[in-house]
Design a protein around this motif. Structure first.
Motif, PDB file in Angstrom:
ATOM      1  N   SER A   1      -6.954   4.748   2.609  1.00 45.80           N
ATOM      2  CA  SER A   1      -6.156   5.060   1.414  1.00 45.80           C
ATOM      3  C   SER A   1      -6.837   6.163   0.607  1.00 45.80           C
ATOM      4  O   SER A   1      -8.059   6.216   0.507  1.00 45.80           O
ATOM      5  CB  SER A   1      -6.036   3.801   0.547  1.00 45.80           C
ATOM      6  OG  SER A   1      -5.732   4.157  -0.782  1.00 45.80           O
TER       7      SER A   1
ATOM      8  N   LEU B   1       0.678   4.113  -2.798  1.00 50.52           N
ATOM      9  CA  LEU B   1       0.312   5.500  -2.455  1.00 50.52           C
ATOM     10  C   LEU B   1       1.432   6.457  -2.808  1.00 50.52           C
ATOM     11  O   LEU B   1       1.215   7.630  -3.100  1.00 50.52           O
ATOM     12  CB  LEU B   1      -0.040   5.586  -0.961  1.00 50.52           C
ATOM     13  CG  LEU B   1      -1.296   4.801  -0.554  1.00 50.52           C
ATOM     14  CD1 LEU B   1      -1.449   4.772   0.962  1.00 50.52           C
ATOM     15  CD2 LEU B   1      -2.532   5.390  -1.215  1.00 50.52           C
TER      16      LEU B   1
ATOM     17  N   VAL C   1      -5.252   1.046   7.060  1.00 49.93           N
ATOM     18  CA  VAL C   1      -4.414   1.577   5.967  1.00 49.93           C
ATOM     19  C   VAL C   1      -5.180   1.489   4.650  1.00 49.93           C
ATOM     20  O   VAL C   1      -5.237   2.439   3.868  1.00 49.93           O
ATOM     21  CB  VAL C   1      -3.089   0.774   5.881  1.00 49.93           C
ATOM     22  CG1 VAL C   1      -2.367   1.065   4.568  1.00 49.93           C
ATOM     23  CG2 VAL C   1      -2.206   1.071   7.081  1.00 49.93           C
ATOM     24  N   VAL C   2      -5.842   0.369   4.434  1.00 55.48           N
ATOM     25  CA  VAL C   2      -6.587   0.162   3.174  1.00 55.48           C
ATOM     26  C   VAL C   2      -7.770   1.117   3.110  1.00 55.48           C
ATOM     27  O   VAL C   2      -7.990   1.836   2.134  1.00 55.48           O
ATOM     28  CB  VAL C   2      -7.052  -1.320   3.091  1.00 55.48           C
ATOM     29  CG1 VAL C   2      -8.115  -1.512   2.024  1.00 55.48           C
ATOM     30  CG2 VAL C   2      -5.848  -2.233   2.848  1.00 55.48           C
TER      31      VAL C   2
ATOM     32  N   MET D   1       0.835  -1.206   0.000  1.00 56.21           N
ATOM     33  CA  MET D   1       0.000   0.000   0.000  1.00 56.21           C
ATOM     34  C   MET D   1       0.871   1.259   0.000  1.00 56.21           C
ATOM     35  O   MET D   1       0.604   2.236  -0.696  1.00 56.21           O
ATOM     36  CB  MET D   1      -0.931  -0.009   1.212  1.00 56.21           C
ATOM     37  CG  MET D   1      -2.086  -0.985   1.132  1.00 56.21           C
ATOM     38  SD  MET D   1      -3.161  -0.681  -0.324  1.00 56.21           S
ATOM     39  CE  MET D   1      -3.713   0.990   0.022  1.00 56.21           C
ATOM     40  N   LYS D   2       1.943   1.229   0.788  1.00 55.01           N
ATOM     41  CA  LYS D   2       2.823   2.407   0.843  1.00 55.01           C
ATOM     42  C   LYS D   2       3.409   2.681  -0.553  1.00 55.01           C
ATOM     43  O   LYS D   2       3.438   3.813  -1.037  1.00 55.01           O
ATOM     44  CB  LYS D   2       3.955   2.180   1.846  1.00 55.01           C
ATOM     45  CG  LYS D   2       3.538   2.380   3.301  1.00 55.01           C
ATOM     46  CD  LYS D   2       4.682   2.093   4.249  1.00 55.01           C
ATOM     47  CE  LYS D   2       4.237   2.203   5.722  1.00 55.01           C
ATOM     48  NZ  LYS D   2       5.186   1.461   6.607  1.00 55.01           N
TER      49      LYS D   2
END
Ligand code: T1G
Length: 692
Positions: free
Chosen positions: A87, A40, A83-84, A36-37
């Protein structure tokens, strides 16, 4: 890393890759956050798709990590889902095959979800004695509605994705290539704002209090000794009455409470024990199995008919051999009646009824079964009879056929020696009723071939049995242990108990049925026959005479209308019998034993620790490969309460030093010889260790 990251054009794809079921262990959770990081931080990426490699999207949290530091190590599943969900780019879950537990909770944190048809969707945590602990009880009701969510969470039963296609759980069902469709969908929604979050959906259910109260009452009635189902309702109720984050906190607190319970630990133990039982250390998983396309059963009695039904239920044609037409007709008629009863209960369609009955045929001739791939002998429990049958089977069966005996105690090595092909001989001990009880003791002879063992284990799965491997000894695992349990039950009668007092104590402990009701059901004459053999073979082993006196009175149990209890025609209820109680009291006087009041605790300790001690002997002799196998035998074949995890697991929860201390107390009483601790038990207790 246990999740891969790649970018296809403007779509980042995070693929969970933690075989066998993409369990969301710490490394997988870390890999998702890392992915995810990256997504993003990459301006070229407009949307993210999360999916699973192999045979699952995800089977949920890694149960193996429970009650260990890893389970709570960051990033926890809550952190991953946050986190998801937070986002700034849309995240699409691409679901296939299996999406369960934490895997579904992860998908519910995504902004969108697409799925292939046929994917199994579930929050099965209740089956492990816990509840969805990463938002499932708060998010699922928001997408599938309160009733569907409550049913799914309280039952833990999977629902195929197509059945949920019209709910807000899925944005699309993708018939073709899932990943192609998912990435196309992600491209379509890449610029849509605001990003839809499940947590923002309001649950609209008028008069929800009445529904929730009805649910509490219903669940309370069905939950038995398990606390989790009712807590599931409480967590779901919070989804309706509380703000989302408050509901999440309530869910978390309930999860933490449940995960510490013995009931949950027992269920998780049973989950892994069932899977471990199928593993035979010296028989590699890739050992070639023989094809089983047809079967034969020798004997059309209760056991033979039940065994044949197992094959038919698995779609395997089976021929039953009997000596006399009358016995064969009776056996086939009983099988038909069993299927008719199942059909009447709506558990079998007429088509399935015809198919299964059609797969079971009869014959009086050994020559007609010679081509079968496996034959199971289910004749009278006498070595002489077994010898005649196996010598005949050795003559008529095609080379490579598996010759199995349904013996419940006899020496499989001796049986194998009646043939010229001992490598093809194995024990397959079914439990009555054979078409119902899940346990199958697979008795490995000294010369049983590894491929025969692998084939029989695979067959146990095909006929939906829990196969547990046992070495050869008198009674294998289950019956050898129940022998000690029954001895203590008999001694308790002599010392002051009545049959119903013992049964009530045992059933309060959680057994499906106490020893005396069980004897009346199975037939007291079976044990009588075995004891008579043992009186000759092992004269040093003492038994209470009460069971023999009972049989000498012709009280074999339900089949003779009277046993330890009295019965009324057409009524299976067990009524305490004054005749039996008088016999027991008189017998105590005859042997000079002063009767005393005996506590339920003593009854349970003497019956259950007798099982545990014999189980320890069985373990150290290598008859059972692992303590959890013994637990599986008792959980699936003897009605041991699941919430206590099996006799060996239960002993672990009591504490082995406490078990040994209790045994030392009973060793000072009558028949103290029965309480000599197995060396393994004494050793583990002394070292503060456990069986499992
Ligand atoms: N964790 C760890 N190992 C697992 C696992 C899991 N969740 N599920 C399966 N395994 C192992 C299993 O022990 C076996 O291992 C192998 O995978 C194949 O399993 C926060 C906390 C997914 C339907 O309860 O129902 O998420 O013996 O033989 O028949 O709310 O496994 O090969 O070494 O059963 O194809 C919730 C449990 C967890 C699902 C696949 N999830 N698993 O069936 O294979 S709690 C579950 C299943 C949770 C969150 C909470 C089935 C399956 P080995 P298998 P299968």
């Amino acid at each position: 890393m246990t999740a891969e990251y790649q970018v296809n054009g403007a779509i980042a794809v995070i693929t969970l890759n933690n075989p066998p079921v993409n369990g969301l262990g710490l490394s997988t959770r870390t890999a998702i956050v890392d992915g995810m990081k990256k997504a993003l931080g990459d301006n070229a990426v407009k949307a993210v798709v999360i999916t699973g490699a192999g045979k699952a999207f995800s089977g949920g949290a890694d149960i193996k990590e429970f009650n260990s530091p890893k389970a709570l190590a960051e990033p926890t599943l809550h952190t991953v889902i946050n986190v998801v969900e937070n986002s700034i780019k849309p995240v699409v879950a691409a679901i296939h095959t299996v999406c369960m537990g934490g895997g579904l909770e992860l998908a519910l944190g995504c902004h969108y979800r697409v799925a292939s048809p046929g994917a199994q969707i579930a929050l099965p945590e209740v089956k492990l004695g816990i509840l969805p602990g990463a938002g499932g009880t708060q998010r699922l009701p928001r997408v599938v509605g309160l009733e569907m969510a409550l049913n799914m969470i309280v039952s833990g039963t999977p629902v195929p994705s197509e059945k949920l296609a019209k709910t807000a759980l899925f944005n699309e069902l993708i018939e073709g290539d899932l990943m192609q469709g998912a990435q196309a969908f992600a491209g379509k929604v890449a610029d849509i704002r605001p990003l839809p979050k499940v947590r923002d959906i309001k649950i609209d259910y008028p008069n929800h209090e009445a529904f929730l109260q009805f649910s509490r009452n219903t669940v309370k009635a069905m939950a038995g000794p398990f606390p989790a189902p009712l807590k599931c309702v409480e967590a779901i109720a919070a989804a309706v009455t509380e703000k989302f984050d408050d509901g999440l906190k309530i869910e978390r607190d309930l999860f933490v409470e449940l995960v510490q319970t013995t009931e949950s630990k027992a269920l998780r133990h049973a989950f892994f024990a069932e899977r471990a039982a199928g593993k035979i250390p010296d028989v590699p998983e890739d050992t070639p199995a023989r094809a089983i396309k047809s079967a034969a059963v020798i004997g059309a009695g209760t056991m033979g008919g039940g065994i044949a039904m197992n094959f038919a239920n698995a779609g395997i044609p089976v021929k039953i051999l009997e000596m006399k037409q009358e016995a064969l007709d009776k056996g086939l008629a009983t099988v038909r009646k069993n299927y008719e009863n199942t059909m009447k209960k709506g558990k079998l369609t007429p088509e399935k009824f015809e198919q299964r009955v059609g797969l079971i045929t009869g014959t009086l001739s050994y020559e007609e079964i010679g081509q079968a791939d496996i034959v199971v002998e289910a004749v009278f429990e006498d070595m002489g009879v077994k010898e005649a049958v196996f010598k005949k089977l050795d003559e008529v069966m095609r080379p490579g056929a598996i010759l199995a005996s349904n013996t419940s105690t006899l020496d499989v090595d001796k049986i194998a020696a009646f043939t010229k092909r001992p490598q093809d001989v194995i024990g397959t001990h079914f439990f009555s009723p054979a078409n119902v009880m899940k346990l199958l003791e697979i008795v490995r002879g000294a010369k049983t071939g590894k491929d025969v063992l692998a084939t029989t284990m695979a067959l146990s799965k095909k006929i939906k049995k829990t196969g547990v491997v046992s070495g050869v000894c008198d009674g294998f695992i289950g019956n050898r242990m129940v022998e000690q349990y029954s001895r203590q039950a008999g001694f308790l009668l002599e010392e002051g108990c009545t049959p119903e007092q013992v049964d009530k104590a045992v059933e309060k402990f959680g057994f499906a049925m106490g020893p005396f009701r069980m004897g009346d059901l199975a037939g007291n004459d079976i044990g009588w026959y075995i004891r008579k053999r043992r009186y000759v073979e092992k004269p040093e082993v003492t038994y209470s005479k009460t069971a023999d006196l009972l049989c000498e009175m012709g009280r074999y149990g339900q089949k003779t209308g009277a046993g330890w209890y009295d019965y009324k025609p057409g009524d299976r209820k067990a009524y305490p019998s004054q005749i039996v109680n008088d016999m027991v009291v008189k017998h105590s006087a005859d042997i000079g034993v002063e009767r005393r009041k005996i506590s339920d605790q003593e009854i349970i300790e003497r019956l259950v620790f007798a099982l545990v001690n014999e189980g320890a002997y069985i373990l150290e002799e290598g008859i059972a490969m692992r303590a959890s196998d013994i637990d599986m035998v008792y959980l699936t074949g003897y009605g041991f309460p699941l919430f206590r995890g099996g006799p060996m697991f239960y002993a672990d929860t009591v504490g082995l030093p406490n078990v040994v201390m209790a045994m030392e107390k009973y060793a000072k009483g009558r028949h103290g010889d029965a309480w000599k601790p197995a060396p393994l038990l004494a050793k583990l207790a002394a070292e503060g260790k456990t069986f499992n």
